[in-house]
Design a protein around this motif. Structure first.
Motif, mmCIF file in Angstrom:
data_model
loop_
_atom_site.group_PDB
_atom_site.id
_atom_site.type_symbol
_atom_site.label_atom_id
_atom_site.label_comp_id
_atom_site.label_asym_id
_atom_site.label_seq_id
_atom_site.Cartn_x
_atom_site.Cartn_y
_atom_site.Cartn_z
ATOM 1 N N ILE A 146 40.669 56.094 38.085
ATOM 2 C CA ILE A 146 41.276 57.214 38.830
ATOM 3 C C ILE A 146 42.804 57.244 38.647
ATOM 4 O O ILE A 146 43.449 58.205 39.015
ATOM 5 N N LYS A 147 43.353 56.167 38.041
ATOM 6 C CA LYS A 147 44.803 56.122 37.843
ATOM 7 C C LYS A 147 45.197 56.665 36.465
ATOM 8 O O LYS A 147 45.995 57.579 36.370
ATOM 9 N N CYS A 148 44.561 56.125 35.404
ATOM 10 C CA CYS A 148 44.987 56.531 34.054
ATOM 11 C C CYS A 148 43.935 57.381 33.336
ATOM 12 O O CYS A 148 44.194 57.885 32.238
ATOM 13 N N GLY A 149 42.745 57.526 33.930
ATOM 14 C CA GLY A 149 41.731 58.409 33.348
ATOM 15 C C GLY A 149 40.906 57.795 32.228
ATOM 16 O O GLY A 149 40.036 58.465 31.652
ATOM 17 N N THR A 150 41.157 56.525 31.889
ATOM 18 C CA THR A 150 40.396 55.910 30.799
ATOM 19 C C THR A 150 38.933 55.727 31.190
ATOM 20 O O THR A 150 38.634 55.170 32.257
ATOM 21 N N PRO A 151 37.990 56.191 30.315
ATOM 22 C CA PRO A 151 36.568 55.990 30.622
ATOM 23 C C PRO A 151 36.231 54.497 30.701
ATOM 24 O O PRO A 151 36.864 53.669 30.046
ATOM 25 N N PHE A 152 35.230 54.185 31.489
ATOM 26 C CA PHE A 152 34.803 52.792 31.675
ATOM 27 C C PHE A 152 33.386 52.671 31.132
ATOM 28 O O PHE A 152 32.574 53.603 31.236
ATOM 29 N N ASP A 153 33.073 51.510 30.565
ATOM 30 C CA ASP A 153 31.794 51.285 29.894
ATOM 31 C C ASP A 153 30.593 51.471 30.850
ATOM 32 O O ASP A 153 30.555 50.899 31.944
ATOM 33 N N LEU A 162 24.694 47.595 40.307
ATOM 34 C CA LEU A 162 23.406 47.029 40.718
ATOM 35 C C LEU A 162 23.568 45.658 41.386
ATOM 36 O O LEU A 162 22.752 45.250 42.206
ATOM 37 N N ASN A 163 24.643 44.945 41.038
ATOM 38 C CA ASN A 163 24.884 43.628 41.657
ATOM 39 C C ASN A 163 25.845 43.695 42.835
ATOM 40 O O ASN A 163 26.208 42.665 43.405
ATOM 41 N N PHE A 164 26.251 44.916 43.188
ATOM 42 C CA PHE A 164 27.318 45.036 44.193
ATOM 43 C C PHE A 164 26.931 44.431 45.540
ATOM 44 O O PHE A 164 27.773 43.850 46.226
ATOM 45 N N SER A 165 25.650 44.549 45.898
ATOM 46 C CA SER A 165 25.257 44.050 47.222
ATOM 47 C C SER A 165 25.496 42.541 47.345
ATOM 48 O O SER A 165 25.775 42.047 48.430
ATOM 49 N N LYS A 166 25.403 41.808 46.224
ATOM 50 C CA LYS A 166 25.704 40.371 46.324
ATOM 51 C C LYS A 166 27.109 40.015 45.848
ATOM 52 O O LYS A 166 27.785 39.222 46.478
ATOM 53 N N ASP A 167 27.576 40.651 44.750
ATOM 54 C CA ASP A 167 28.877 40.254 44.182
ATOM 55 C C ASP A 167 30.086 40.894 44.888
ATOM 56 O O ASP A 167 31.166 40.306 44.906
ATOM 57 N N LYS A 168 29.889 42.111 45.374
ATOM 58 C CA LYS A 168 30.986 42.870 46.028
ATOM 59 C C LYS A 168 32.208 43.029 45.122
ATOM 60 O O LYS A 168 33.342 43.004 45.583
ATOM 61 N N VAL A 169 31.957 43.158 43.805
ATOM 62 C CA VAL A 169 33.086 43.350 42.886
ATOM 63 C C VAL A 169 33.211 44.837 42.541
ATOM 64 O O VAL A 169 32.283 45.430 41.993
ATOM 65 N N VAL A 170 34.357 45.416 42.875
ATOM 66 C CA VAL A 170 34.616 46.825 42.588
ATOM 67 C C VAL A 170 35.161 46.936 41.156
ATOM 68 O O VAL A 170 36.080 46.203 40.791
ATOM 69 N N PRO A 171 34.584 47.853 40.341
ATOM 70 C CA PRO A 171 35.081 47.988 38.959
ATOM 71 C C PRO A 171 36.535 48.450 38.906
ATOM 72 O O PRO A 171 36.928 49.355 39.648
ATOM 73 N N ARG A 172 37.306 47.809 38.039
ATOM 74 C CA ARG A 172 38.715 48.186 37.863
ATOM 75 C C ARG A 172 39.006 48.415 36.388
ATOM 76 O O ARG A 172 38.392 47.798 35.520
ATOM 77 N N CYS A 173 39.960 49.276 36.121
ATOM 78 C CA CYS A 173 40.320 49.664 34.762
ATOM 79 C C CYS A 173 40.735 48.437 33.941
ATOM 80 O O CYS A 173 41.443 47.553 34.437
ATOM 81 N N GLU A 174 40.292 48.422 32.657
ATOM 82 C CA GLU A 174 40.600 47.275 31.809
ATOM 83 C C GLU A 174 41.755 47.550 30.861
ATOM 84 O O GLU A 174 42.096 46.716 30.022
ATOM 85 N N GLN A 175 42.389 48.735 30.990
ATOM 86 C CA GLN A 175 43.571 49.034 30.174
ATOM 87 C C GLN A 175 44.683 48.080 30.592
ATOM 88 O O GLN A 175 44.860 47.828 31.805
ATOM 89 N N LYS A 176 45.423 47.617 29.615
ATOM 90 C CA LYS A 176 46.480 46.649 29.898
ATOM 91 C C LYS A 176 47.439 47.163 30.993
ATOM 92 O O LYS A 176 47.930 48.274 30.931
ATOM 93 N N GLY A 177 47.626 46.366 32.021
ATOM 94 C CA GLY A 177 48.606 46.688 33.063
ATOM 95 C C GLY A 177 48.154 47.769 34.041
ATOM 96 O O GLY A 177 48.923 48.174 34.908
ATOM 97 N N CYS A 178 46.926 48.281 33.941
ATOM 98 C CA CYS A 178 46.514 49.380 34.816
ATOM 99 C C CYS A 178 45.811 48.866 36.087
ATOM 100 O O CYS A 178 46.345 48.954 37.180
#
Ligand code: CNA
Length: 283
Positions: A146-153, A162-178
Motif C-alpha cells: 500500500i506504500k510503493c504499489g509493488t505487487p507481492f507474490d 492460511l497460517n495467519f491464525s497461528k503465525d500472526k505474521v502480516v505480509p510486508r513489502c520486500e522492496q529494499k527499504g520499503c
C-alpha cells in the motif's frame, strides 16, 4: 409497461429467454450469492458479518464493523483484516448453484457481463471466463504494497494468510527499504473502483435483461447501476428482501427466496436443470 415480459414472474423470464429475443443478460451480484457456500454476507440478520452473531467481528476488537475494510484503519492495524482473510480465503469454499448458473449463461452465449461485488473469486472458480467477470470491489486474486504499489507474490501471501491464525505474521513489502503493508486488491471504503467498472453503464444500457442477485444494494456506486437499465431492459431481483428501487417499475420482477432455489426453478423452466447440476457437481 414495456411489454417485453409477459408477466412479473419466473415463467415470464423463462419465456423471454426462450423466445430468442433476450440475447444479452447482465448480472449484478452481491454476497447473498455466496452465503450458501458458507461465506457470511454483511447484513443478513443473525449471520451477517456486520450484524448478529458474526459480531463475530467483535472478537477482532474493531471500533465499528466497517473498519475491517477501511484503508486508514488497515494502515494502523492490519490484524483484523488478516484474521478475516484467513477465514474467508479462496479455496476454502465451493461455488453454489447460482455460480453454476452464471457459467451456464455464458455457455449459452447469453452472458453479457457479470458485475460482482464479491471478493471470494467463486465466479472464476466455477469456470466463468475471466473476460465475462468484473470484480467491482476487487478480490483476493492479487495484492500489492500500500506504500510503493509493488505487487507481492501470490503463493507467498496465500501461505501467510492460511497460517495467519497461528503465525500472526502480516505480509510486508520486500522492496529494499520499503516494508510497507501488503493488501489484497480488494476495494476498501474510500478507495477507487477498478477501471473495468467504468464499462458497467454501457453494458447495462445495451442489455436485454438485468438480473440482480443477493445484494442489499446499499454500497454505491455499484448499487446505482440498477437505475441505469433502460425500458428495453427489464430488471429481475432474486433476493431474500426487496431492495433498492425494485418494485417502482411496473415490469420489475421480484423473486424473494434463496437464490439457489429460484435459480434451480428457473433452470427447470428453461430445461437447463441437468446442465446446471452437472456444472455444479463438477466444481
Ligand atoms: P449485504 O449488504 O450483506 O447484502 C446481502 C443481501 O443478500 C441481503 O439483501 C440478503 O437478504 C441477501 N441474501 C443473503 N443470502 C441470500 C440467499 N441465499 N439468497 C438470496 N439472497 C440472499 O451484501 P452486499 O453484497 O449487498 O454488500 C456489498 C459488499 C459485501 C461488497 O463490498 C462485498 O465485498 C462484501 N462482501 C462480500 C462477500 C463475498 O465475497 N462473498 C462476503 C461478505 C461481504
Amino acid at each position: 409497461m414495456t411489454g417485453i415480459l409477459e408477466g412479473n414472474d419466473l415463467q415470464a423470464i423463462s419465456n423471454y429467454i426462450k423466445s430468442g429475443k433476450c440475447k444479452n443478460i447482465t448480472l449484478m451480484l452481491g454476497a447473498g450469492v455466496s452465503t450458501a457456500a458458507g461465506i457470511p454476507d454483511f447484513r443478513s440478520p443473525g449471520t451477517g458479518l456486520y450484524v448478529g452473531n458474526f459480531a463475530n467481528l467483535a472478537r477482532l476488537n474493531l471500533p465499528y464493523p466497517e473498519a475491517v475494510f477501511e484503508i486508514n484503519f488497515f494502515s494502523s492495524n492490519p490484524v483484523p483484516f488478516y484474521t478475516l482473510a484467513n477465514e474467508l480465503y479462496p479455496g476454502k469454499f465451493r461455488p453454489t448453484l447460482t455460480h453454476a448458473f452464471i457459467r451456464l449463461l455464458s455457455e449459452h452465449s447469453l452472458l453479457s457481463m457479470c458485475f460482482t461485488q464479491n471478493i471470494d473469486t467463486l465466479e472464476r472458480r466455477v469456470g466463468v471466463p475471466e473476460n465475462k467477470i468484473v470484480e467491482a470491489h476487487g478480490s483476493f486474486a492479487s495484492q500489492r504494497c500500500i506504500k510503493c504499489g509493488t505487487p507481492f507474490d501470490s503463493a507467498k501471501i496465500k501461505e501467510m494468510v492460511l497460517n495467519f491464525s497461528k503465525d500472526k505474521v502480516v505480509p510486508r513489502c520486500e522492496q529494499k527499504g520499503c516494508r510497507g503493508l501488503v493488501k489484497h486488491d480488494i476495494v476498501f471504503f474510500g478507495e477507487a473502483l477498478p477501471k473495468a467498472f467504468g464499462q458497467a453503464p454501457g453494458y447495462i444500457r445495451n442489455s436485454d435483461l438485468l438480473i440482480v442477485i443477493g445484494t442489499s444494494l446499499t454500497v454505491h456506486p455499484f448499487a446505482s447501476l440498477a437505475e441505469i437499465a433502460p425500458d428495453t431492459c427489464p430488471r429481475v431481483l432474486i433476493n431474500m428482501e426487496t431492495v433498492g428501487s425494485f418494485g417502482e417499475r411496473e415490469d420489475d420482477v421480484i423473486l424473494l427466496d434463496k437464490c439457489d432455489k429460484v435459480i434451480k426453478d428457473l433452470c427447470k423452466e428453461l430445461g437447463w436443470e441437468e446442465e446446471l447440476v452437472k456444472i455444479w457437481e463438477e466444481t
